[in-house]
Enzyme design. Structure first.
Site, PDB file in Angstrom:
ATOM      1  N   GLU A   1       1.809   3.752   3.060  1.00 60.27           N
ATOM      2  CA  GLU A   1       2.289   3.214   4.334  1.00 60.27           C
ATOM      3  C   GLU A   1       3.805   3.382   4.386  1.00 60.27           C
ATOM      4  O   GLU A   1       4.567   2.472   4.056  1.00 60.27           O
ATOM      5  CB  GLU A   1       1.819   1.766   4.481  1.00 60.27           C
ATOM      6  CG  GLU A   1       0.289   1.688   4.495  1.00 60.27           C
ATOM      7  CD  GLU A   1      -0.263   0.272   4.533  1.00 60.27           C
ATOM      8  OE1 GLU A   1       0.527  -0.685   4.642  1.00 60.27           O
ATOM      9  OE2 GLU A   1      -1.503   0.137   4.456  1.00 60.27           O
TER      10      GLU A   1
ATOM     11  N   HIS B   1       3.549  -3.303   7.014  1.00 59.50           N
ATOM     12  CA  HIS B   1       2.484  -2.346   6.749  1.00 59.50           C
ATOM     13  C   HIS B   1       2.357  -1.351   7.899  1.00 59.50           C
ATOM     14  O   HIS B   1       2.930  -1.542   8.976  1.00 59.50           O
ATOM     15  CB  HIS B   1       1.139  -3.071   6.611  1.00 59.50           C
ATOM     16  CG  HIS B   1       0.993  -3.888   5.371  1.00 59.50           C
ATOM     17  ND1 HIS B   1       0.236  -3.484   4.302  1.00 59.50           N
ATOM     18  CD2 HIS B   1       1.519  -5.093   5.024  1.00 59.50           C
ATOM     19  CE1 HIS B   1       0.286  -4.406   3.355  1.00 59.50           C
ATOM     20  NE2 HIS B   1       1.056  -5.398   3.768  1.00 59.50           N
TER      21      HIS B   1
ATOM     22  N   GLU C   1       1.742  -5.137  11.029  1.00 56.93           N
ATOM     23  CA  GLU C   1       1.284  -3.751  11.115  1.00 56.93           C
ATOM     24  C   GLU C   1       2.087  -3.042  12.201  1.00 56.93           C
ATOM     25  O   GLU C   1       2.025  -3.410  13.370  1.00 56.93           O
ATOM     26  CB  GLU C   1      -0.210  -3.711  11.444  1.00 56.93           C
ATOM     27  CG  GLU C   1      -1.097  -4.453  10.454  1.00 56.93           C
ATOM     28  CD  GLU C   1      -1.377  -3.653   9.195  1.00 56.93           C
ATOM     29  OE1 GLU C   1      -0.954  -2.474   9.126  1.00 56.93           O
ATOM     30  OE2 GLU C   1      -2.021  -4.198   8.275  1.00 56.93           O
TER      31      GLU C   1
ATOM     32  N   HIS D   1       0.873  -1.182   0.000  1.00 55.98           N
ATOM     33  CA  HIS D   1       0.000   0.000   0.000  1.00 55.98           C
ATOM     34  C   HIS D   1       0.906   1.226   0.000  1.00 55.98           C
ATOM     35  O   HIS D   1       1.745   1.399   0.890  1.00 55.98           O
ATOM     36  CB  HIS D   1      -0.917  -0.002   1.223  1.00 55.98           C
ATOM     37  CG  HIS D   1      -1.861  -1.158   1.252  1.00 55.98           C
ATOM     38  ND1 HIS D   1      -2.133  -1.883   2.387  1.00 55.98           N
ATOM     39  CD2 HIS D   1      -2.603  -1.733   0.258  1.00 55.98           C
ATOM     40  CE1 HIS D   1      -3.006  -2.833   2.106  1.00 55.98           C
ATOM     41  NE2 HIS D   1      -3.299  -2.774   0.822  1.00 55.98           N
TER      42      HIS D   1
END
Length: 351
Positions: free
Chosen positions: A68, A166, A230, A65
């Site tokens: 990010e 991420h 994450e 993404h």
């Protein structure tokens, strides 16, 4: 190509080279001072082969993404330090900057969510109709190539890893967390929980079904120990407090440059473990979340609380302790708009 690579070999700034060539970068190969072979396979794809044989094949990915940025900065620094000799490589390494056009645009995606296109999903339906679908297919091919083309010898068993880094759209009750792909009844790996803890990640979501994510692809198709990690909340380039990633940064650098990573013995009491109870998919354009946009991941509500509506369909809290994760009403119809998770344990299936 040699003229293009000259500054790269001097300053190690592979990210700048990647973003200057988002539509393609010609393959090239050169040797580093310590005998490591560095090979550029494509825009955002660089492979390192150390001179001495080891049994580990490590993939680090970021920028799947494009907005990010913290993982992109962490990986760009690691690549730069390898290229300039500040960090010495111990194991085979493939670094992937997943979606260069989206990184340039500062957006999560250009046409489609890249992390919903793996395990062949890129070719379903209308097929390879946009850049993200073509990139997902290419990334699968690069990972397959990396795991299969082992130039160095001396190890009979290969240990494969993929860590897809991420940051989340919204904040989280637990700032850092990992998604452990569905293992099809194989045991969870104690050593991987220990590595996650070294990265300052002690919240883990254990998936119960196959997925179209990059980490599931590597786990299911190649038997890799693979995770979506994450590391915090999305921020623009230059706005990340990199001190918040110091443990993850140190553990990743130790992972690629040392025989072992310094870890603590696994103690489940130090972890927050969840499993997916249900997935809520968006079925119509009327889909709506019934909580604020800034509600954090892993927030829980009382039984019966209205969470979302989709036309005439209502979604309410069904179980005590049920919590929300990855809520996003803006996904395409048919895609997951939210996961509902509940606490769990791994003691019954841990290796």
């Amino acid at each position: 190509m040699a003229q293009t690579l000259l500054p790269l070999q001097q300053d190690g700034d592979f990210l700048t080279l990647t973003l200057a060539n988002p539509d393609g970068l010609a393959p090239a190969q050169f040797s580093l001072a310590d005998g490591t072979t560095a090979s550029i396979w494509d825009t955002g794809v660089i492979c390192f082969e150390p001179k001495t044989a080891t049994a580990k094949d490590i993939v680090l990915s970021c920028g799947v993404h494009g907005n990010e940025t913290a993982p992109i900065e962490i990986c760009a620094e690691l690549v730069k330090d390898l290229l300039t000799g500040k960090l010495t490589l111990k194991h085979r390494l493939l670094v992937l900057f997943g979606n260069p056009p989206a990184i340039n645009a500062g957006t999560r995606e250009v046409s489609e969510n890249l992390n919903r296109l793996f395990s062949g999903h890129h070719s379903l339906g209308a097929g390879l109709i946009n850049a993200e679908r073509k990139r997902a297919k290419a990334l699968e091919e690069y990972v397959s190539r990396f795991y299969s083309q082992v130039r160095i010898t001396g190890a009979t068993t290969r240990n494969r890893y993929l860590y897809d880094l991420h940051t989340a759209i919204r904040g989280s009750r637990f700032e850092k967390f990992a998604v452990y792909p569905f293992l099809h009844d194989k045991p969870w790996q104690k050593a991987e929980f220990e590595f996650l803890q070294a990265c300052d990640v002690t919240t883990v979501l254990l998936m119960q079904t196959p997925a179209s994510t990059f980490s599931y692809y590597a786990s299911n198709s190649h038997g890799a120990d693979a995770f979506t990690i994450e590391l915090g909340k999305v921020q623009p380039f230059g706005k990340n407090d990199m001190s918040r990633f110091s443990k993850a940064r140190a553990a990743l650098r130790q992972l690629v440059s040392s025989d072992t990573v310094q870890t603590q013995r696994f103690d489940e009491q130090q972890f927050q473990l969840y499993q997916v109870y249900r997935a809520i998919n968006k079925q119509t354009q009327e889909f709506k979340l019934h909580f604020a946009d800034d509600v954090e991941n892993f927030t829980s509500y009382p039984l019966g609380t209205l969470l979302a509506t989709d036309g005439d369909t209502e979604y309410r809290v069904e179980r005590e302790g049920e919590a929300i994760i990855f809520p996003n009403a803006k996904v395409a119809i048919g895609q997951r708009a939210m996961l509902m998770v509940v606490p769990t344990t791994v003691a019954h299936n841990l290796a």
